[in-house]
Scaffold this motif. Structure first.
Motif, mmCIF file in Angstrom:
data_model
loop_
_atom_site.group_PDB
_atom_site.id
_atom_site.type_symbol
_atom_site.label_atom_id
_atom_site.label_comp_id
_atom_site.label_asym_id
_atom_site.label_seq_id
_atom_site.Cartn_x
_atom_site.Cartn_y
_atom_site.Cartn_z
ATOM 1 N N GLN A 47 -67.449 13.602 -58.758
ATOM 2 C CA GLN A 47 -68.024 13.911 -57.637
ATOM 3 C C GLN A 47 -69.117 13.080 -56.971
ATOM 4 N N THR A 48 -69.860 12.474 -57.862
ATOM 5 C CA THR A 48 -70.989 11.434 -57.596
ATOM 6 C C THR A 48 -70.362 10.659 -56.925
ATOM 7 N N PHE A 49 -69.185 10.037 -57.236
ATOM 8 C CA PHE A 49 -68.531 8.725 -56.360
ATOM 9 C C PHE A 49 -67.494 9.276 -55.549
ATOM 10 N N GLY A 50 -67.694 10.349 -55.102
ATOM 11 C CA GLY A 50 -66.572 10.941 -53.927
ATOM 12 C C GLY A 50 -65.356 11.214 -54.042
ATOM 13 N N TRP A 65 -59.244 9.243 -54.255
ATOM 14 C CA TRP A 65 -60.095 8.782 -53.379
ATOM 15 C C TRP A 65 -59.502 8.412 -52.063
ATOM 16 N N ASN A 66 -60.081 8.990 -50.872
ATOM 17 C CA ASN A 66 -59.558 8.565 -49.502
ATOM 18 C C ASN A 66 -58.726 9.928 -49.113
ATOM 19 N N ARG A 68 -60.449 13.471 -48.893
ATOM 20 C CA ARG A 68 -61.089 14.315 -48.047
ATOM 21 C C ARG A 68 -61.841 13.685 -46.893
ATOM 22 N N SER A 69 -62.130 12.454 -47.027
ATOM 23 C CA SER A 69 -62.808 11.675 -46.133
ATOM 24 C C SER A 69 -62.205 10.097 -46.188
ATOM 25 N N ARG A 71 -62.463 6.306 -46.477
ATOM 26 C CA ARG A 71 -63.424 5.385 -46.678
ATOM 27 C C ARG A 71 -62.600 4.093 -46.794
ATOM 28 N N HIS A 74 -62.474 2.962 -50.723
ATOM 29 C CA HIS A 74 -61.960 3.888 -51.739
ATOM 30 C C HIS A 74 -61.611 3.297 -52.867
ATOM 31 N N ARG A 77 -64.892 2.541 -54.834
ATOM 32 C CA ARG A 77 -65.511 3.704 -55.702
ATOM 33 C C ARG A 77 -64.691 4.487 -56.729
ATOM 34 N N CYS A 78 -63.186 4.231 -56.592
ATOM 35 C CA CYS A 78 -62.529 4.719 -57.845
ATOM 36 C C CYS A 78 -62.776 4.127 -58.952
#
Length: 199
Positions: A47-50, A65-66, A68-69, A71, A74, A77-78
């Protein structure tokens, strides 16, 4: 229904806890406590890293990742999440195997009216499962495919681990990510993005 699915390039993180079967054969109270601590820590990091986590399946976790929104970073962040997961699980006394892969995927609700679930499908998900199997055989901890590595090569220290023959005849470069770079990783990623735009 297929018509309701979305398609996008995503990054996928797959986590597998080491020694879970041995733990499951032991004391029930210890199993519950360890598993609960693992799930709480892993969920918080994702959750912290989106990222978006799928339901935990025993000792396995999938996160995306990528979805919900959108980025551009991504993949970065992963991998940042994977490195943090390695750290927090070690603090719990747990060993984990981590794989990060990327590529086009279809996602959305799939199934029947009575059995429907949010699902992500694509070659990158299948490749992640394959990297997880490799992680059980070789002493690497965070493995990434060439798609993810192309995003993180300015933001993390890595090395080529192996050349992996795939089911479609291609050969995939698989890398081991050692650590995040100190300080300038995000700036270097932004520089890489500008270079791509000018190319």
């Amino acid at each position: 229904q297929v018509g309701r699915l979305q398609r996008r390039v995503v990054s996928v993180l797959q986590l597998d806890m080491e020694g879970f079967h041995t733990l499951a054969a032991g004391e029930e109270a210890q199993l519950i406590a360890t598993h609960s601590a693992m799930v709480q820590a892993v969920s918080q990091v994702i959750q912290t890293f989106g990222g978006l986590s799928s339901p935990v399946m025993g000792d396995k976790v999938l996160a995306y990742w990528n979805l919900r929104s959108v980025r551009a970073d991504h993949g970065v962040r992963c991998v940042e999440a994977a490195l943090e997961l390695r750290k927090v699980t070690a603090e719990l006394g747990l060993g984990v195997r981590l794989a990060c892969t990327g590529g086009p995927a279809s996602f959305g609700p799939m199934g029947t009216n009575t059995h429907r679930a949010f699902t992500v499908v694509g070659p990158c998900v299948s490749l992640g499962f394959l990297l997880q199997k490799l992680a059980k055989l070789i002493p690497f901890r965070v493995l990434v495919d060439s798609t993810v590595h192309s995003q993180v090569r300015y933001a993390a220290q890595s090395r080529l681990a192996l050349m992996l023959p795939l089911w479609d005849g291609r050969t995939e470069r698989v890398y081991e990510v050692l650590a995040a770079t100190d300080g300038d990783g995000e700036w270097m990623y932004q520089l890489k993005e500008k270079e791509d735009q000018l190319a």
